[in-house]
Design an enzyme around this catalytic site. Sequence first.
Site, mmCIF file in Angstrom:
data_model
loop_
_atom_site.group_PDB
_atom_site.id
_atom_site.type_symbol
_atom_site.label_atom_id
_atom_site.label_comp_id
_atom_site.label_asym_id
_atom_site.label_seq_id
_atom_site.Cartn_x
_atom_site.Cartn_y
_atom_site.Cartn_z
ATOM 1 N N HIS A 1 0.871 -1.189 0.000
ATOM 2 C CA HIS A 1 0.000 0.000 0.000
ATOM 3 C C HIS A 1 0.897 1.224 0.000
ATOM 4 C CE1 HIS A 1 -3.844 2.082 1.736
ATOM 5 N NE2 HIS A 1 -3.085 2.954 1.097
ATOM 6 N N GLU B 1 -11.261 3.615 5.675
ATOM 7 C CA GLU B 1 -10.237 4.513 6.228
ATOM 8 C C GLU B 1 -11.003 5.604 6.986
ATOM 9 O OE1 GLU B 1 -8.004 6.780 3.318
ATOM 10 O OE2 GLU B 1 -6.357 7.187 4.727
ATOM 11 N N HIS C 1 1.452 4.841 -2.395
ATOM 12 C CA HIS C 1 1.110 5.724 -3.526
ATOM 13 C C HIS C 1 2.400 6.380 -3.994
ATOM 14 C CE1 HIS C 1 -3.247 5.599 -2.499
ATOM 15 N NE2 HIS C 1 -2.758 5.374 -1.289
ATOM 16 N N HIS D 1 -9.438 1.225 -1.523
ATOM 17 C CA HIS D 1 -9.404 1.825 -0.201
ATOM 18 C C HIS D 1 -10.831 1.761 0.352
ATOM 19 C CE1 HIS D 1 -5.572 3.369 -1.483
ATOM 20 N NE2 HIS D 1 -5.421 4.166 -0.442
ATOM 21 N N ASP E 1 1.894 3.894 2.891
ATOM 22 C CA ASP E 1 0.869 4.746 2.272
ATOM 23 C C ASP E 1 1.500 5.919 1.492
ATOM 24 O OD1 ASP E 1 -1.697 5.425 1.555
ATOM 25 O OD2 ASP E 1 -2.362 6.031 3.550
ATOM 26 N N ASP E 2 1.813 7.006 2.199
ATOM 27 C CA ASP E 2 2.400 8.202 1.572
ATOM 28 C C ASP E 2 3.566 8.657 2.448
ATOM 29 O OD1 ASP E 2 0.229 8.897 -0.573
ATOM 30 O OD2 ASP E 2 -0.888 8.501 1.270
HETATM 31 N N1 HPA Z 1 -6.448 7.506 1.192
HETATM 32 C C1 HPA Z 1 -7.124 7.852 0.105
HETATM 33 N N2 HPA Z 1 -6.542 8.342 -0.970
HETATM 34 C C2 HPA Z 1 -5.213 8.473 -0.977
HETATM 35 C C3 HPA Z 1 -4.470 8.134 0.125
HETATM 36 C C4 HPA Z 1 -5.121 7.615 1.270
HETATM 37 O O1 HPA Z 1 -4.533 7.259 2.312
HETATM 38 N N3 HPA Z 1 -3.172 8.394 -0.205
HETATM 39 C C5 HPA Z 1 -3.165 8.859 -1.461
HETATM 40 N N4 HPA Z 1 -4.402 8.912 -1.946
HETATM 41 ZN ZN ZN Z 2 -3.606 4.852 0.487
#
Ligand code: HPA
Ligand code: ZN
Length: 343
Positions: free
Chosen positions: A23, A206, A25, A203, A284-285
Amino acid sequence: MRSPMGAAELAELVARLPKAELHLHIEGTFEPELMFAIAARNRVRLPYASVEEVRAAYAFSNLQDFLDLYYAGASVLVEARDFHDLTWSYLTRAHADNVRHAEIFFDPQTHTGRGVPFATVMDGISSALDEAEARLGLSSRLIMCFLRHLDEAEAFDTLDAAAPFLDRIDGVGLDSSERGHPPRKFREVFGRARAAGLSAVAHAGEEGPPEYVREALELLDVVRIDHGNAAVEDDDLVAELVRRRMPLTVCPLSNVRLRVVSGMRDHPLGRMLDLGLLVTVNSDDPAYFGGYVNDNYVAVAEAVGLDREDLVRLARNSFEASWLDASRKSELLAEVESAARNP
Ligand code: HPA
Ligand code: ZN
């Protein structure tokens, strides 16, 4: 009962374990230093005076706060070499964390919407993926995400634009603003993508409710849920996820930064493991949330008191939940066992 580890022992074990990252991006790996360098060479102006100013802006109250900055940062990516440099920079950083395999999201609409050709994005990313496989032995898969705040017709256009590149794309995903954009909005386009041979992930849960996780399973026919935190609120849903051995790609530092959890000590990962869910740990990021994958393992393990067995299980789960072929999977799983045994 768990017997938590000391800090040095924990960091050492996490670093030593081979792992897959599932996971991630690619646009979320854009470190401010590289962002400024690429902005300068493309003569694009950023609304920040310095790297420090960019980092100071990374204080988010929710997902949308973060997404506004994330899309602004991505706007400096124009040429294939920009996408290459971004991807290469992540892959070398992941390699340093002993990531052996990565399944990477990209958001084509963030770029095609600004006039960047789909081919430019693909060329840049896939040349870096090839280089990482050849030079670092780091294998990968590529997952094209649809932006869920846009409509399904635009997702169909994106799938059409991807047609010449389907030999390089392994799956489709669903990201961006979750609330108000349920999985059911993308049912048809996911059907078309699956018919074209792509695997599906989304996703869900969240910021959205357990119902969105259920929709992702039942309507989008996903093979993994990204995040999935909200599932623990629904016992029947947990039982279904366990029954299906459905992987959840959990992102602890992201959850803290986007206030999906009130603090790391309240993170549900330990409970998720106890419930028998096939959870994995991911970043994630990482450029925006304060850490790469090993930082995520260490932060959550320290805060909720995970032990050696939990950490080995998480590394094992990362390969089990991956799309590697069976023989590579068992090779890497054997490496996990041997790293777990030999300090
Ligand atoms: N959630 C939803 N969209 C996203 C995320 C995330 O954590 N990171 C990059 N786009
Ligand atoms: Zn994500």
